[in-house]
Design a protein around this motif. Structure first.
Motif, PDB file in Angstrom:
ATOM      1  N   ARG A  25       0.790  -1.127  -0.418  1.00  0.00           N
ATOM      2  CA  ARG A  25       0.090   0.207   0.278  1.00  0.00           C
ATOM      3  C   ARG A  25       1.132   1.078   0.047  1.00  0.00           C
ATOM      4  NH1 ARG A  25      -4.114  -1.446   4.567  1.00  0.00           N
ATOM      5  NH2 ARG A  25      -4.766  -3.794   3.756  1.00  0.00           N
ATOM      6  N   ALA A  26       2.162   0.930   0.386  1.00  0.00           N
ATOM      7  CA  ALA A  26       2.689   2.215   0.433  1.00  0.00           C
ATOM      8  C   ALA A  26       3.079   3.484  -0.490  1.00  0.00           C
ATOM      9  CB  ALA A  26       4.222   1.745   0.500  1.00  0.00           C
ATOM     10  N   GLY A  27       2.696   4.782  -0.209  1.00  0.00           N
ATOM     11  CA  GLY A  27       2.311   5.709  -1.838  1.00  0.00           C
ATOM     12  C   GLY A  27       1.286   5.576  -2.215  1.00  0.00           C
ATOM     13  N   LEU A  28       0.923   4.783  -2.501  1.00  0.00           N
ATOM     14  CA  LEU A  28      -0.122   4.714  -3.428  1.00  0.00           C
ATOM     15  C   LEU A  28      -1.622   5.709  -3.078  1.00  0.00           C
ATOM     16  CD1 LEU A  28      -0.896   0.717  -4.307  1.00  0.00           C
ATOM     17  CD2 LEU A  28      -0.508   2.429  -5.709  1.00  0.00           C
ATOM     18  N   ASP A  29      -1.653   5.914  -2.065  1.00  0.00           N
ATOM     19  CA  ASP A  29      -3.184   7.348  -2.029  1.00  0.00           C
ATOM     20  C   ASP A  29      -1.971   8.389  -2.029  1.00  0.00           C
ATOM     21  OD1 ASP A  29      -3.847   5.736   0.033  1.00  0.00           O
ATOM     22  OD2 ASP A  29      -2.718   6.415   2.172  1.00  0.00           O
ATOM     23  N   PHE A  31      -1.677   7.637  -5.400  1.00  0.00           N
ATOM     24  CA  PHE A  31      -1.710   7.883  -6.732  1.00  0.00           C
ATOM     25  C   PHE A  31      -4.136   7.444  -6.753  1.00  0.00           C
ATOM     26  CE2 PHE A  31       1.830   7.307  -6.554  1.00  0.00           C
ATOM     27  CZ  PHE A  31       3.055   7.973  -7.569  1.00  0.00           C
ATOM     28  N   ILE A  32      -4.518   8.073  -5.964  1.00  0.00           N
ATOM     29  CA  ILE A  32      -5.753   8.001  -6.478  1.00  0.00           C
ATOM     30  C   ILE A  32      -6.768   8.076  -8.198  1.00  0.00           C
ATOM     31  CG2 ILE A  32      -7.983   8.191  -5.297  1.00  0.00           C
ATOM     32  CD1 ILE A  32      -7.250   7.738  -2.536  1.00  0.00           C
ATOM     33  N   ASP A  33      -7.182   7.422  -8.498  1.00  0.00           N
ATOM     34  CA  ASP A  33      -7.962   8.067  -9.564  1.00  0.00           C
ATOM     35  C   ASP A  33      -6.704   8.225 -10.890  1.00  0.00           C
ATOM     36  OD1 ASP A  33     -10.402   8.520  -8.514  1.00  0.00           O
ATOM     37  OD2 ASP A  33      -9.862  10.667  -8.302  1.00  0.00           O
ATOM     38  N   GLU A  34      -5.828   6.946 -10.536  1.00  0.00           N
ATOM     39  CA  GLU A  34      -4.831   6.915 -11.315  1.00  0.00           C
ATOM     40  C   GLU A  34      -4.745   5.471 -12.393  1.00  0.00           C
ATOM     41  OE1 GLU A  34      -2.889   9.155 -13.326  1.00  0.00           O
ATOM     42  OE2 GLU A  34      -2.797  10.416 -11.870  1.00  0.00           O
ATOM     43  N   TYR A  35      -4.159   4.957 -13.229  1.00  0.00           N
ATOM     44  CA  TYR A  35      -4.649   3.741 -13.961  1.00  0.00           C
ATOM     45  C   TYR A  35      -3.540   2.301 -13.449  1.00  0.00           C
ATOM     46  CZ  TYR A  35      -8.776   6.097 -15.918  1.00  0.00           C
ATOM     47  OH  TYR A  35     -10.037   6.511 -15.776  1.00  0.00           O
ATOM     48  N   SER A  36      -3.865   1.453 -13.481  1.00  0.00           N
ATOM     49  CA  SER A  36      -2.797   0.650 -13.537  1.00  0.00           C
ATOM     50  C   SER A  36      -2.741  -0.663 -13.959  1.00  0.00           C
ATOM     51  CB  SER A  36      -2.587  -0.198 -12.519  1.00  0.00           C
ATOM     52  OG  SER A  36      -3.511  -0.744 -12.016  1.00  0.00           O
ATOM     53  N   ILE A  37      -1.866  -0.889 -15.754  1.00  0.00           N
ATOM     54  CA  ILE A  37      -2.409  -1.855 -16.971  1.00  0.00           C
ATOM     55  C   ILE A  37      -1.876  -2.941 -16.404  1.00  0.00           C
ATOM     56  CG2 ILE A  37      -1.932  -1.699 -19.044  1.00  0.00           C
ATOM     57  CD1 ILE A  37      -2.735   1.027 -18.721  1.00  0.00           C
ATOM     58  N   GLU A  38      -2.131  -4.332 -16.970  1.00  0.00           N
ATOM     59  CA  GLU A  38      -1.789  -5.760 -16.640  1.00  0.00           C
ATOM     60  C   GLU A  38      -2.499  -6.073 -17.584  1.00  0.00           C
ATOM     61  OE1 GLU A  38      -1.732  -9.743 -14.092  1.00  0.00           O
ATOM     62  OE2 GLU A  38      -2.994  -7.835 -13.245  1.00  0.00           O
ATOM     63  N   GLU A  66      15.669   7.906 -14.226  1.00  0.00           N
ATOM     64  CA  GLU A  66      14.555   9.223 -13.267  1.00  0.00           C
ATOM     65  C   GLU A  66      13.232   9.456 -14.105  1.00  0.00           C
ATOM     66  OE1 GLU A  66      18.883  11.832 -16.784  1.00  0.00           O
ATOM     67  OE2 GLU A  66      16.427  11.122 -17.103  1.00  0.00           O
ATOM     68  N   ILE A  67      12.861   8.382 -13.878  1.00  0.00           N
ATOM     69  CA  ILE A  67      11.178   8.091 -14.628  1.00  0.00           C
ATOM     70  C   ILE A  67      11.017   8.700 -12.641  1.00  0.00           C
ATOM     71  CG2 ILE A  67       9.357   7.366 -15.515  1.00  0.00           C
ATOM     72  CD1 ILE A  67      11.677   6.437 -18.253  1.00  0.00           C
ATOM     73  N   THR A  68       9.681   9.202 -12.599  1.00  0.00           N
ATOM     74  CA  THR A  68       9.264   9.610 -11.887  1.00  0.00           C
ATOM     75  C   THR A  68       8.300   8.423 -11.557  1.00  0.00           C
ATOM     76  OG1 THR A  68       7.301  11.138 -11.987  1.00  0.00           O
ATOM     77  CG2 THR A  68      10.098  11.253 -11.256  1.00  0.00           C
ATOM     78  N   GLU A  69       6.910   7.592 -10.894  1.00  0.00           N
ATOM     79  CA  GLU A  69       6.056   7.473 -10.612  1.00  0.00           C
ATOM     80  C   GLU A  69       4.993   7.712 -11.415  1.00  0.00           C
ATOM     81  OE1 GLU A  69       5.157   4.385  -7.206  1.00  0.00           O
ATOM     82  OE2 GLU A  69       6.428   6.082  -6.140  1.00  0.00           O
TER      83      GLU A  69
END
Length: 252
Positions: A25-29, A31-38, A66-69
């Motif tokens: 769960r760490a840090g996911l707060d 990114f609410i309303d973002e999308y994860s893709i599998e 250099e790329i951020t989440e």
């Protein structure tokens, strides 16, 4: 036969986060309303799907460290937007509260009059042409909206009007009735007629330029999808996949 799920898109919500193990769960707060893709294994082999992912990659020129989440989630949003646009153009359902022209533009675009290109925008239109009845219009002509016969090939069976490579000074307001209302068609040698709202095609536009107009009336009628410069004049899909789409696919 059950359909094969190639792409699984999950919108991150607090409920989703609460269902995860504590160590995930760490840090996911943030990114609410973002999308994860599998992606499934089949999806990873699909040329066109990988093309869409590449055309949504705005961090390709950066080193991995250099790329951020947030940037990765932004890439996901661009990919999801393209898939949503394809779905919107392929079905004939019309929601009066959400009628838009899908406009494919270059992500590097910054101002009216600037021009980029070769980013793969037209390949999305060509995919739509192969799936639903589409009328292709070379929209580079200076007098496009002054031509009374510009839509003469459109019929009640047409699902999409593909305006390819429109000019910087396109009179977008001219297409408002088509996007949210009805299309009147003038044909050479025949009486003009008007399609019903249900039979009026949806509109897909590609452009190397910004579209003039910034009022609510303009923005409400636009669904913009941005293409990164992953593909450009020096690097085309054939360089990645070793063949031309459609004409050189073997069907496997």
């Amino acid at each position: 036969i059950s359909p094969v799920k190639m792409v699984e898109v999950t919108k991150i919500t607090q409920e989703c986060i609460d269902q995860l193990p504590a160590d995930q769960r760490a840090g996911l707060d943030n990114f609410i309303d973002e999308y994860s893709i599998e992606l499934s294994k089949d999806a990873q082999k699909c040329h066109y799907l990988q093309f869409l992912i590449n055309a949504s990659n705005f961090t390709h020129a950066k080193k991995t460290e250099e790329i951020t989440e947030q940037e990765l989630f932004d890439n996901n949003r661009h990919f999801v937007a393209k898939m949503a646009a394809i779905g919107y153009l392929m079905h004939q359902y019309r929601d009066k509260s959400c009628e838009k022209a899908v406009i494919a533009m270059d992500g590097k675009l910054s101002e009216v009059g600037s021009s980029n290109g070769r980013s793969g925008k037209s390949l999305l239109g060509k995919a739509i042409q192969r799936m639903v009845p589409t009328v292709y219009i070379n929209a580079k002509a200076k007098n496009l909206t002054e031509d009374p016969f510009w839509a003469e090939e459109v019929t009640e069976k047409t699902s999409v009007i593909f305006l390819d490579d429109v000019r910087a000074n396109l009179d977008f307001e001219y297409f408002f009735p088509v996007i949210t209302g009805q299309l009147t068609i003038n044909g050479k040698g025949i009486r003009k007629y008007t399609l019903t709202e249900e039979d009026t095609p949806k509109v897909f536009i590609t452009t190397n330029h910004a579209i003039n107009g910034s009022s609510d009336s303009f923005t409400a009628r636009q669904a913009i999808i941005a293409f990164s410069d992953y593909y450009n004049a020096g690097h085309q899909p054939k360089d990645d996949f070793g063949l031309n789409f459609w004409t050189e696919w073997d069907g496997t």
